[in-house]
Write a protein that holds these residues in place. Structure first.
Motif, PDB file in Angstrom:
ATOM      1  N   CYS A  95      -1.950   5.337   2.066  1.00  0.00           N
ATOM      2  CA  CYS A  95      -1.402   4.332   2.987  1.00  0.00           C
ATOM      3  C   CYS A  95      -2.501   3.396   3.470  1.00  0.00           C
ATOM      4  CB  CYS A  95      -0.781   4.999   4.209  1.00  0.00           C
ATOM      5  SG  CYS A  95       0.776   5.784   3.854  1.00  0.00           S
ATOM      6  N   LEU A  96      -3.640   3.989   3.808  1.00  0.00           N
ATOM      7  CA  LEU A  96      -4.740   3.205   4.353  1.00  0.00           C
ATOM      8  C   LEU A  96      -5.267   2.219   3.307  1.00  0.00           C
ATOM      9  CD1 LEU A  96      -6.198   3.399   7.112  1.00  0.00           C
ATOM     10  CD2 LEU A  96      -7.988   4.684   5.959  1.00  0.00           C
ATOM     11  N   LEU A  97      -5.542   2.736   2.111  1.00  0.00           N
ATOM     12  CA  LEU A  97      -6.060   1.885   1.037  1.00  0.00           C
ATOM     13  C   LEU A  97      -5.037   0.820   0.667  1.00  0.00           C
ATOM     14  CD1 LEU A  97      -7.779   4.201  -1.591  1.00  0.00           C
ATOM     15  CD2 LEU A  97      -8.803   2.343  -0.291  1.00  0.00           C
ATOM     16  N   GLY A  98      -3.775   1.264   0.560  1.00  0.00           N
ATOM     17  CA  GLY A  98      -2.724   0.335   0.180  1.00  0.00           C
ATOM     18  C   GLY A  98      -2.604  -0.798   1.172  1.00  0.00           C
ATOM     19  N   THR A  99      -2.609  -0.460   2.471  1.00  0.00           N
ATOM     20  CA  THR A  99      -2.504  -1.505   3.482  1.00  0.00           C
ATOM     21  C   THR A  99      -3.725  -2.399   3.433  1.00  0.00           C
ATOM     22  OG1 THR A  99      -1.519   0.195   4.853  1.00  0.00           O
ATOM     23  CG2 THR A  99      -1.902  -1.916   5.884  1.00  0.00           C
ATOM     24  N   ALA A 100      -4.900  -1.780   3.338  1.00  0.00           N
ATOM     25  CA  ALA A 100      -6.129  -2.566   3.353  1.00  0.00           C
ATOM     26  C   ALA A 100      -6.123  -3.569   2.202  1.00  0.00           C
ATOM     27  CB  ALA A 100      -7.340  -1.651   3.237  1.00  0.00           C
ATOM     28  N   ILE A 101      -5.719  -3.117   1.029  1.00  0.00           N
ATOM     29  CA  ILE A 101      -5.755  -4.022  -0.109  1.00  0.00           C
ATOM     30  C   ILE A 101      -4.570  -4.976  -0.092  1.00  0.00           C
ATOM     31  CG2 ILE A 101      -5.762  -4.118  -2.634  1.00  0.00           C
ATOM     32  CD1 ILE A 101      -7.478  -1.670  -2.566  1.00  0.00           C
ATOM     33  N   GLY A 102      -3.420  -4.461   0.404  1.00  0.00           N
ATOM     34  CA  GLY A 102      -2.257  -5.332   0.514  1.00  0.00           C
ATOM     35  C   GLY A 102      -2.486  -6.479   1.477  1.00  0.00           C
ATOM     36  N   VAL A 103      -3.322  -6.240   2.500  1.00  0.00           N
ATOM     37  CA  VAL A 103      -3.617  -7.288   3.470  1.00  0.00           C
ATOM     38  C   VAL A 103      -4.476  -8.370   2.849  1.00  0.00           C
ATOM     39  CG1 VAL A 103      -4.991  -7.731   5.540  1.00  0.00           C
ATOM     40  CG2 VAL A 103      -3.372  -5.872   5.537  1.00  0.00           C
ATOM     41  N   LEU A 104      -5.336  -7.970   1.919  1.00  0.00           N
ATOM     42  CA  LEU A 104      -6.195  -8.959   1.282  1.00  0.00           C
ATOM     43  C   LEU A 104      -5.317  -9.963   0.567  1.00  0.00           C
ATOM     44  CD1 LEU A 104      -8.844  -6.558  -0.237  1.00  0.00           C
ATOM     45  CD2 LEU A 104      -9.031  -7.890   1.838  1.00  0.00           C
ATOM     46  N   PRO A 105      -5.574 -11.227   0.787  1.00  0.00           N
ATOM     47  CA  PRO A 105      -4.699 -12.239   0.194  1.00  0.00           C
ATOM     48  C   PRO A 105      -4.790 -12.232  -1.331  1.00  0.00           C
ATOM     49  CG  PRO A 105      -6.375 -13.233   1.637  1.00  0.00           C
ATOM     50  CD  PRO A 105      -6.660 -11.787   1.577  1.00  0.00           C
ATOM     51  N   GLY A 106      -3.668 -12.502  -1.965  1.00  0.00           N
ATOM     52  CA  GLY A 106      -3.676 -12.662  -3.411  1.00  0.00           C
ATOM     53  C   GLY A 106      -3.650 -11.378  -4.193  1.00  0.00           C
ATOM     54  N   LEU A 107      -3.304 -10.273  -3.561  1.00  0.00           N
ATOM     55  CA  LEU A 107      -3.193  -9.026  -4.302  1.00  0.00           C
ATOM     56  C   LEU A 107      -1.884  -8.357  -3.928  1.00  0.00           C
ATOM     57  CD1 LEU A 107      -6.522  -6.992  -4.355  1.00  0.00           C
ATOM     58  CD2 LEU A 107      -5.159  -7.717  -6.285  1.00  0.00           C
ATOM     59  N   GLY A 108      -0.950  -8.337  -4.844  1.00  0.00           N
ATOM     60  CA  GLY A 108       0.337  -7.719  -4.573  1.00  0.00           C
ATOM     61  C   GLY A 108       0.310  -6.233  -4.855  1.00  0.00           C
ATOM     62  N   PRO A 109       1.432  -5.544  -4.591  1.00  0.00           N
ATOM     63  CA  PRO A 109       1.482  -4.095  -4.808  1.00  0.00           C
ATOM     64  C   PRO A 109       1.229  -3.700  -6.266  1.00  0.00           C
ATOM     65  CG  PRO A 109       3.504  -4.860  -3.769  1.00  0.00           C
ATOM     66  CD  PRO A 109       2.679  -6.062  -4.036  1.00  0.00           C
ATOM     67  N   THR A 110       1.732  -4.502  -7.220  1.00  0.00           N
ATOM     68  CA  THR A 110       1.547  -4.108  -8.617  1.00  0.00           C
ATOM     69  C   THR A 110       0.070  -4.099  -8.984  1.00  0.00           C
ATOM     70  OG1 THR A 110       3.546  -5.372  -8.992  1.00  0.00           O
ATOM     71  CG2 THR A 110       2.465  -4.480 -10.913  1.00  0.00           C
ATOM     72  N   ALA A 111      -0.619  -5.181  -8.616  1.00  0.00           N
ATOM     73  CA  ALA A 111      -2.048  -5.251  -8.915  1.00  0.00           C
ATOM     74  C   ALA A 111      -2.799  -4.152  -8.172  1.00  0.00           C
ATOM     75  CB  ALA A 111      -2.592  -6.621  -8.540  1.00  0.00           C
ATOM     76  N   THR A 112      -2.398  -3.915  -6.916  1.00  0.00           N
ATOM     77  CA  THR A 112      -3.082  -2.895  -6.126  1.00  0.00           C
ATOM     78  C   THR A 112      -2.961  -1.531  -6.780  1.00  0.00           C
ATOM     79  OG1 THR A 112      -2.459  -4.120  -4.162  1.00  0.00           O
ATOM     80  CG2 THR A 112      -3.259  -1.896  -3.820  1.00  0.00           C
ATOM     81  N   ILE A 113      -1.731  -1.174  -7.181  1.00  0.00           N
ATOM     82  CA  ILE A 113      -1.534   0.141  -7.781  1.00  0.00           C
ATOM     83  C   ILE A 113      -2.264   0.231  -9.110  1.00  0.00           C
ATOM     84  CG2 ILE A 113       0.188   1.697  -8.762  1.00  0.00           C
ATOM     85  CD1 ILE A 113       2.043   0.886  -6.610  1.00  0.00           C
ATOM     86  N   GLY A 153       2.049   6.288  -1.407  1.00  0.00           N
ATOM     87  CA  GLY A 153       1.462   5.781  -0.166  1.00  0.00           C
ATOM     88  C   GLY A 153       0.847   4.408  -0.367  1.00  0.00           C
ATOM     89  N   ILE A 154       0.146   4.245  -1.476  1.00  0.00           N
ATOM     90  CA  ILE A 154      -0.462   2.952  -1.781  1.00  0.00           C
ATOM     91  C   ILE A 154       0.629   1.889  -1.886  1.00  0.00           C
ATOM     92  CG2 ILE A 154      -1.707   1.633  -3.531  1.00  0.00           C
ATOM     93  CD1 ILE A 154      -3.201   4.208  -4.225  1.00  0.00           C
ATOM     94  N   PHE A 155       1.732   2.280  -2.538  1.00  0.00           N
ATOM     95  CA  PHE A 155       2.828   1.335  -2.741  1.00  0.00           C
ATOM     96  C   PHE A 155       3.391   0.843  -1.419  1.00  0.00           C
ATOM     97  CE2 PHE A 155       7.567   1.046  -3.853  1.00  0.00           C
ATOM     98  CZ  PHE A 155       7.487  -0.313  -4.051  1.00  0.00           C
ATOM     99  N   TYR A 156       3.827   1.756  -0.540  1.00  0.00           N
ATOM    100  CA  TYR A 156       4.408   1.191   0.673  1.00  0.00           C
ATOM    101  C   TYR A 156       3.368   0.666   1.627  1.00  0.00           C
ATOM    102  CZ  TYR A 156       5.198   6.277   0.975  1.00  0.00           C
ATOM    103  OH  TYR A 156       5.106   7.612   0.855  1.00  0.00           O
ATOM    104  N   GLY A 157       2.127   1.144   1.506  1.00  0.00           N
ATOM    105  CA  GLY A 157       1.052   0.540   2.292  1.00  0.00           C
ATOM    106  C   GLY A 157       0.853  -0.922   1.896  1.00  0.00           C
ATOM    107  N   ALA A 158       0.824  -1.161   0.584  1.00  0.00           N
ATOM    108  CA  ALA A 158       0.613  -2.520   0.086  1.00  0.00           C
ATOM    109  C   ALA A 158       1.769  -3.424   0.502  1.00  0.00           C
ATOM    110  CB  ALA A 158       0.474  -2.520  -1.427  1.00  0.00           C
ATOM    111  N   GLN A 159       2.960  -2.849   0.421  1.00  0.00           N
ATOM    112  CA  GLN A 159       4.161  -3.555   0.829  1.00  0.00           C
ATOM    113  C   GLN A 159       4.032  -4.015   2.284  1.00  0.00           C
ATOM    114  OE1 GLN A 159       6.647  -3.148  -1.465  1.00  0.00           O
ATOM    115  NE2 GLN A 159       8.286  -4.171  -0.395  1.00  0.00           N
ATOM    116  N   TYR A 160       3.577  -3.074   3.103  1.00  0.00           N
ATOM    117  CA  TYR A 160       3.461  -3.342   4.523  1.00  0.00           C
ATOM    118  C   TYR A 160       2.359  -4.355   4.790  1.00  0.00           C
ATOM    119  CZ  TYR A 160       3.254  -2.524   9.435  1.00  0.00           C
ATOM    120  OH  TYR A 160       3.287  -2.711  10.784  1.00  0.00           O
ATOM    121  N   GLY A 161       1.242  -4.179   4.097  1.00  0.00           N
ATOM    122  CA  GLY A 161       0.128  -5.105   4.279  1.00  0.00           C
ATOM    123  C   GLY A 161       0.534  -6.528   3.923  1.00  0.00           C
TER     124      GLY A 161
END
Lengths: 159, 499
Positions: B27-45, B66-74
């Motif tokens: 969740c933490l990593l997913g949110t952190a990376i999801g918050v970074l502009p220009g990186l969607g959940p697919t790229a993050t995962i 966790g990464i998935f919904y973290g990124a979504q949230y971010g």
């Protein structure tokens, strides 16, 4: 007279046909078989033919329909070349130079693709990331890459 | 009740300290990376997949979820704070969310997004737990013909619900299917398209392919229109919702959850469609519809609940049938295969601890996100201000190591570089990369089932229409196709995507 009304789609359709031809050509030795006893070549060949058919339809469409008003294309060749060659260079240098110097080179090289980068920041970022990646990947996850490779004598042997 | 003992089993897996830890990290990593502009959940995962390889299957999948919904949230956080949706599913959140932030109500918007998502996630998780076992039981009776038809339906529907040109999306599916045939043919052992390269005998690695067409390709596109962003993010205050806010969001959250849960199950649906549809619906029926576009809290509550519900229920076809409906699920399928689990109806009976553990972890993950994100909002805001020219070299570096670590070979790094070129060229011709990945993942399964079915029927293709189940699946696929092609619907579809 037929006129190409949507150049981008025309090129796209031609590309799809070429891809289909390419796969048929490289798969020409594969046995196709028949629908009962499908050979290894059956599925890819059928799909290639299907792809070529779709490509032809895209071309037909590009002759009939006008392209919608889109945003003007912007191109940034310097960035494309750097970003694509970066990973290739990484792959070529990794075993010789080791992870730390390769990472440093990659990051600094990549950063020059951006208009806003400056050397000081890029080098600092590169150093930071190479230390991090060595700690994380070589030490913690024990990937089989050394921090410094055989191309760097003396210091390399210390690690 | 059976379901309670199952959930209990799941809880005992999900609440193991190790799994809680990995879920938390995810969740933490997913949110952190999801918050970074220009990186969607697919790229993050895709980027983070390699770090889960060394984990046991349960932990790996819990972390990825966790990464998935973290990124979504971010992604929603950036949409609200700087009007820059991190991914397509939060595009509509940006409309009203950003206006709220400009009116000084960023805190309320973020809280609404968090609470709406949590509520929707909880409901969708229960739905998943209830719906999955019977669906899997039906799927257990599927023969090769039914499976083939089901996959055809999945692929057709994923095209129908995607944006952009239909023909081009079909081309991408077929291209993906062909790419899936690279490697040793399972049935005859004949190598196909390997060019005597030993690494290719196992086929193209899907992590390297997806990092190329999603990760690196996104960077190329971002660098094109690069401009200095002056991110003027104010301090976020006032996370508490007023009583009136609460009253206003209850109905939109409920409607968003219902719509999102339904749309998420559909192939090709998932989070994006859910958020668009629910925003459009809310705009039409809300009593405050005049406020939409000017900072209506309903305009945040509805799509945020819907996209989270959709994200959760899109696991249903993936976990029960082994059919991924969107690229993120395709990556999850790939991750399961790497972990030695064959996705499909057998997962529930063969790996109950993994299956139910994942379901319970979805709920605990959503809870973690609420607890984690509201207090940590200051940190996320700070991450937002990291300039892109420092970000993308780091992403490329990480992708390179990630690709290398798949098989400890540089070959996969080259595959990644090659597919970034292919993906970029395709995107320049306006081909969407998502259907390509779906085709690539489903290709081998589709071929295997086709060949088996034809072997059973001795080469008679009527096997696909003789079984009533297979026939109805195919008819459904044709209906979907006809609907999308019919002029009136296609006009509506265009409207829906441009809105």
């Amino acid at each position: 007279m037929l006129k190409i009304r949507n150049g981008r789609d025309f090129v796209g359709g031609v590309t799809m046909i070429c891809v289909g031809l390419l796969f048929i050509w490289f798969g020409r030795e594969l046995e196709v078989g028949n629908s009962f006893q499908m050979g290894p070549g059956y599925f890819p060949t059928m799909l290639s033919l299907l792809l070529m058919a779709i490509g032809a339809l895209i071309i037909v469409q590009s002759l009939i329909l006008h392209a919608g008003e889109g945003e003007p294309e912007t191109w940034n060749w310097k960035a494309y070349i750097l970003v694509i060659l970066g990973p290739v260079g990484f792959g070529l240098l990794l075993s010789g130079l080791g992870l730390a110097p390769t990472m440093l080179l990659l990051v600094v090289g990549m950063a020059t693709a951006s208009r806003y980068a400056n050397w000081r920041h890029s080098i600092l970022l590169g150093l930071f990331l190479s230390v991090c990646s060595v700690l994380l990947f070589t030490k913690l996850l024990s990937l089989p890459v050394s921090a410094l490779g055989p191309w760097i004598p003396f210091i390399g042997e210390l690690f | 009740m059976d379901i309670f003992s199952n959930l209990l089993l799941g809880a005992s897996t999900a609440f193991m300290p190790m799994n809680l830890f990995y879920g938390f990290i995810g969740c933490l990593l997913g949110t952190a990376i999801g918050v970074l502009p220009g990186l969607g959940p697919t790229a993050t995962i895709a980027m983070l997949l390699p770090i889960t390889f060394g984990l046991p299957p349960e932990s790996a999948l819990i972390m990825l979820a966790g990464i998935f919904y973290g990124a979504q949230y971010g992604g929603s956080t950036t949409a609200i704070l700087i009007n820059l949706p991190g991914e397509s599913s939060s595009v509509v959140t940006a409309i009203d969310g950003y206006q709220m932030a400009r009116n000084g109500r960023a805190g309320a918007a973020l809280a609404t997004a968090a609470l709406g998502s949590f509520f929707a996630g909880s409901v969708a998780t229960i739905l998943l737990a209830v719906a999955a076992p019977p669906l899997a039981a039906v799927a257990l009776n599927f023969g090769p013909a039914e499976y083939f038809s089901l996959m055809v339906l999945g692929l057709v529907a994923s095209v129908a619900l995607a944006s952009g040109s239909l023909l081009k999306a079909f081309a991408m599916i077929v291209f993906g299917l062909i790419l899936g045939t690279v490697g040793t043919d399972v049935e005859s052992g004949t190598p196909r398209y390997v060019f005597d390269i030993p690494e290719l005998y196992d086929g193209l690695n899907f992590v390297a392919v997806s990092m190329g067409i999603f990760g690196i390709c996104e960077i190329l596109r971002n660098l094109e229109g690069e401009h200095e962003r002056s991110v003027g993010v104010k301090r976020v205050t006032g996370l508490m919702l007023t009583k009136e806010d609460l009253k206003r969001i209850i109905a939109p959250v409920l409607r968003g959850t219902a719509l999102g849960s339904f749309l998420g199950v559909l192939p090709g649906g998932g989070a994006m469609l859910a958020s668009f549809a629910s925003y459009a619906m809310e705009k039409r029926i809300s009593p405050n519809s005049a406020e939409f576009g000017k900072g209506a809290i309903e305009g945040v509550a509805a799509p945020e609940s819907a996209n989270n519900a959709g994200a959760q229920t899109s696991f249903i076809p993936m976990l029960t049938l082994g059919i991924p409906g969107n690229p993120v699920m395709a990556l999850m399928v790939g991750a399961m295969i790497i972990q030695g689990i064959t996705p499909g109806p057998n997962v529930i009976s063969d790996e109950p601890a993994l299956f139910w553990g994942m379901i319970v972890s979805m709920w605990s993950g959503n809870l973690m996100l609420v607890i984690l994100n509201l207090p940590l909002i200051g940190l996320w805001v700070r991450m937002l201000t990291v300039p892109y020219h420092l970000l993308f070299p780091a992403i490329i570096g990480f992708c390179c190591i990630g690709a290398y670590s798949i098989n400890n070979s540089v070959f996969d790094v080259f595959v990644m570089a090659g597919f970034s070129v292919i993906g970029f060229a395709l995107s320049k011709m306006r081909f969407e990369p998502a259907p390509l990945l779906l085709g690539f993942i489903l290709g081998p399964m589709l071929e295997e089932n086709l060949r088996r079915a034809m072997l059973i029927s001795q080469g008679d293709p009527s096997i696909f229409v003789r079984s009533p189940l297979s026939l109805s699946l195919l008819v459904f696929a044709v209906v979907v196709l006809a609907l999308v092609l019919s002029p009136s619907i296609s006009r509506k579809r265009e409207e829906a995507f441009t809105e």
